[in-house]
Structures are given as C-alpha cells and as structure tokens.
Design a protein around this motif. Structure first.
Motif, short mmCIF file in Angstrom:
data_model
loop_
_atom_site.label_atom_id
_atom_site.label_comp_id
_atom_site.label_asym_id
_atom_site.label_seq_id
_atom_site.Cartn_x
_atom_site.Cartn_y
_atom_site.Cartn_z
N UNK A 1 6.08 -5.81 10.14
CA UNK A 1 6.38 -4.86 9.12
C UNK A 1 5.96 -3.63 9.53
N UNK A 2 5.56 -3.31 10.63
CA UNK A 2 5.14 -2.11 11.11
C UNK A 2 6.21 -1.07 11.06
N UNK A 3 6.16 -0.01 10.24
CA UNK A 3 7.23 1.16 10.21
C UNK A 3 6.41 2.53 10.51
N UNK A 4 6.30 2.68 11.83
CA UNK A 4 5.75 4.04 12.45
C UNK A 4 6.24 5.21 11.69
N UNK A 5 5.74 6.16 11.37
CA UNK A 5 6.14 7.55 10.88
C UNK A 5 6.65 7.27 9.50
N UNK A 6 6.61 6.23 8.98
CA UNK A 6 6.98 5.89 7.34
C UNK A 6 5.85 6.63 6.55
N UNK A 7 5.56 7.72 6.27
CA UNK A 7 4.49 8.34 5.44
C UNK A 7 4.52 7.79 4.05
N UNK A 8 5.70 7.51 3.42
CA UNK A 8 5.86 7.24 2.04
C UNK A 8 5.76 5.41 1.70
N UNK A 9 5.62 4.94 2.79
CA UNK A 9 5.15 3.53 2.71
C UNK A 9 3.75 3.30 2.58
N UNK A 10 3.00 4.11 3.71
CA UNK A 10 1.55 4.22 3.45
C UNK A 10 1.23 4.69 2.14
N UNK A 11 1.78 5.82 1.84
CA UNK A 11 1.19 6.46 0.45
C UNK A 11 1.49 5.70 -0.74
N UNK A 12 2.50 4.85 -0.89
CA UNK A 12 2.90 4.02 -1.76
C UNK A 12 1.75 2.74 -1.81
N UNK A 13 1.60 2.29 -0.61
CA UNK A 13 0.68 1.25 -0.43
C UNK A 13 -0.87 1.54 -0.99
N UNK A 14 -1.36 2.63 -0.42
CA UNK A 14 -2.54 3.27 -0.96
C UNK A 14 -2.61 3.56 -2.56
N UNK A 15 -1.57 4.26 -2.83
CA UNK A 15 -1.56 4.41 -4.27
C UNK A 15 -1.34 2.94 -5.35
N UNK A 16 -0.87 2.06 -4.83
CA UNK A 16 -0.89 0.58 -5.26
C UNK A 16 -2.26 0.15 -5.18
N UNK A 17 -2.99 0.26 -4.12
CA UNK A 17 -4.26 -0.42 -4.04
C UNK A 17 -5.11 0.29 -4.94
N UNK A 18 -5.23 1.69 -5.05
CA UNK A 18 -6.18 2.42 -5.83
C UNK A 18 -6.02 2.23 -7.21
N UNK A 19 -4.71 2.26 -7.74
CA UNK A 19 -4.25 2.42 -9.07
C UNK A 19 -3.76 1.27 -9.83
N UNK A 20 -3.78 0.32 -8.98
CA UNK A 20 -3.35 -1.11 -9.75
C UNK A 20 -4.14 -2.20 -9.49
N UNK A 21 -5.18 -2.29 -10.24
CA UNK A 21 -6.32 -3.43 -9.93
C UNK A 21 -5.69 -4.57 -9.75
N UNK A 22 -4.91 -4.90 -10.81
CA UNK A 22 -4.29 -6.39 -10.85
C UNK A 22 -3.26 -6.59 -9.55
N UNK A 23 -3.00 -5.66 -8.70
CA UNK A 23 -2.42 -6.07 -7.52
C UNK A 23 -3.19 -5.60 -6.23
#
Length: 90
Positions: A1-23
């Motif tokens: 699943x590694x998608x080097x250079x895809x900053x949006x993917x990383x940003x989305x995943x970290x946002x989900x981790x920080x802001x969606x406790x249920x997920x």
C-alpha cells in the motif's frame, strides 16, 4: 500500500487518527501499512492516552513497531474485556 510522495494520503490518515477516535485503531493500522515513518512519534505519544481500549492500544503499538519504532513497555488494561480475555489465555 506504500504510495511514496502522496502527501494527501499521509495527511488524511493522520487526520483520521487524530480526529476520529472511533476509527483510531483502523487509522493506526493503515498508517503502519502505509510505511511513512513520520507517523511514529504521533503514534508513540498516543500509546499513553488514557481513553484507549486494549484493542486500540495493540493496533497503535503494532503500527509503531511496523514503522521501525520502539513502543516501550507494555501497559496493563485491567477491566477491559479484551485484555481480561487475553490474560485468561495465558
């Protein structure tokens, strides 16, 4: 699943981790699989959150280790049904 250079993917995943406790557990698992080591410190810090379930703790810990980080000493989750079940298997 590694998608080097895809900053949006990383940003989305970290946002989900920080802001969606249920997920949080799901986001941690995806961050581990994504393979971006920038997530290690955020994940390691989350291991001390007081509102974690044992299942969430395990997923976050696994992600830290999958990314090459050290998770530190194991916590105890007395009273958590999953933790008590796993403890009973030993």
């Amino acid at each position: 699943m590694r998608l080097p250079g895809r900053w949006r993917v990383y940003a989305h995943l970290t946002d989900m981790f920080r802001n969606c406790p249920q997920r949080r557990a799901f986001a941690a698992k995806l961050l581990g699989r994504y393979g971006d080591t920038r997530a290690v410190e955020m994940l390691r810090a989350a291991l001390s959150f007081s509102d974690l379930t044992y299942f969430e703790y395990l997923e976050i810990r696994n992600a830290v280790e999958e990314l090459g980080g050290e998770a530190g000493p194991e916590r105890e989750f007395y009273g958590d049904p999953d933790y008590e079940y796993m403890r009973g298997l030993n």
